[in-house]
Design an enzyme around this catalytic site. Structure first.
Site, mmCIF file in Angstrom:
data_model
loop_
_atom_site.group_PDB
_atom_site.id
_atom_site.type_symbol
_atom_site.label_atom_id
_atom_site.label_comp_id
_atom_site.label_asym_id
_atom_site.label_seq_id
_atom_site.Cartn_x
_atom_site.Cartn_y
_atom_site.Cartn_z
ATOM 1 N N ASP A 68 2.874 9.207 -4.549
ATOM 2 C CA ASP A 68 2.110 10.444 -4.663
ATOM 3 C C ASP A 68 2.648 11.424 -3.616
ATOM 4 O OD1 ASP A 68 -0.154 12.174 -5.309
ATOM 5 O OD2 ASP A 68 -1.015 11.505 -3.409
ATOM 6 N N ASP A 97 -3.249 7.869 -2.243
ATOM 7 C CA ASP A 97 -4.360 8.099 -1.313
ATOM 8 C C ASP A 97 -5.688 8.401 -2.000
ATOM 9 O OD1 ASP A 97 -3.408 10.809 -2.097
ATOM 10 O OD2 ASP A 97 -4.882 11.477 -0.626
ATOM 11 N N SER A 156 2.618 12.519 -9.242
ATOM 12 C CA SER A 156 1.674 13.475 -8.673
ATOM 13 C C SER A 156 0.776 14.095 -9.734
ATOM 14 C CB SER A 156 2.462 14.585 -7.956
ATOM 15 O OG SER A 156 1.633 15.620 -7.510
#
Length: 294
Positions: free
Chosen positions: A9, A238, A44
């Site tokens: 990411d 995350d 992403s």
């Protein structure tokens, strides 16, 4: 098992909070990965043009991009896979979002990002609130559109939704007040058509994506094309929109700053995004590869 693919990411993971990363260190790592035949994948929720902006100096590298939370896969030269909504589903989502006038809305398409005029000021205001919360610097004197184009470089205004039929919509990007995100998420789950899934990506952002389309499903598809097994992959993340990816790969790595839920299900928890946690872990992996231990 040999490591053949690494996926990460960007926001809150590879990138520091100021949207930078240690490029010299990253260059050394990419060189080492190239020498060992390890594929590097950016995974992403961002649009592809924004990922190109973050990694502009790496456009000659053999990188693969999973953009829009898995709905858009591309390499440096061409589109590889686009997983868009049907026109019927787009219309259903638009009708649902009419019940949430306080929420900022951007429709991410293959060609452009579309910003309904009436949603421009709300989404700009909410994004500025997010930056204020981070203590980040930004130019607050520009127009709402110029401000939004910092994140959506190909954004255009629309005053009706007819133009959407000329593009493929891959994601709805919503921005809420941080303290209202959980409530709005629950309401969206109840009201959206069953083939649309809302996922949070931190700081009041909610993405609406097709059911079954996520970073994990994109990595699965990509691995099948490259003949790379999930146990030969490592992934970093995350936030909630990284969960499927971390669960799919052989080693799912959560950041120190990740959500508690993601850290609870990850195989490994490493350092903070502001401290280069991803780069440090990749250096460790490369040492293990050279020692024949992975």
């Amino acid at each position: 098992m040999t490591i053949k693919l690494v996926a990460t990411d960007m926001d809150g993971t590879l990138l520091r909070d100021d949207k930078t990363f240690d490029t010299e260190r990253f260059n050394r790592i990419l060189d080492a990965m190239d020498e060992r035949g390890i594929q590097f994948v950016v995974a992403s929720g961002n649009q592809l043009p924004k990922l190109h902006h973050y990694l502009d100096s790496y456009r000659k590298r053999p990188l693969t991009y999973i953009a829009e939370n898995g709905a858009y896969i591309a390499d440096q030269e061409k589109d590889i896979l686009i997983s868009g909504f049907s026109e019927k589903t787009v219309n259903q989502v638009i009708a649902t979002l009419a019940n949430f006038p306080q929420v900022g809305v951007i429709l991410s398409g293959h060609k452009n990002a579309y910003l309904p005029i009436e949603r421009a000021e709300p989404i700009a205001s909410l994004m500025k609130d997010y930056l204020d919360f981070l203590g980040a610097d930004y130019n607050g004197d520009v127009s709402a559109m110029d401000f939004i184009r910092t994140w959506y470089p190909n954004a255009v205004y629309i005053d009706n939704y007819d133009v959407l039929s000329e593009d493929t919509i891959v994601k709805f990007a919503l921005q809420t007040k941080r303290r209202e995100t959980a409530q709005i998420l629950a309401q969206l789950i109840d009201q959206l058509p069953p083939n649309v899934v809302p996922v949070t990506s931190g700081f009041g952002a909610i993405d609406l994506i097709s059911r079954g389309v996520n970073k994990g499903s994109a990595l699965k598809w990509l691995g099948e094309q490259l003949n790379i097994k999930p146990e030969e992959m490592v992934a970093f993340g995350d936030a909630a929109n990284d969960a499927e990816m971390l669960n799919y790969v052989g080693t799912g790595v959560a950041m120190e700053n990740a959500t508690p839920a993601l850290k609870a299900t990850a195989d490994v928890v490493i350092g903070h995004n502001n401290d280069g946690g991803v780069l440090a872990y990749l250096e460790e992996i490369l040492e293990l590869v050279d020692e024949g231990r992975v």
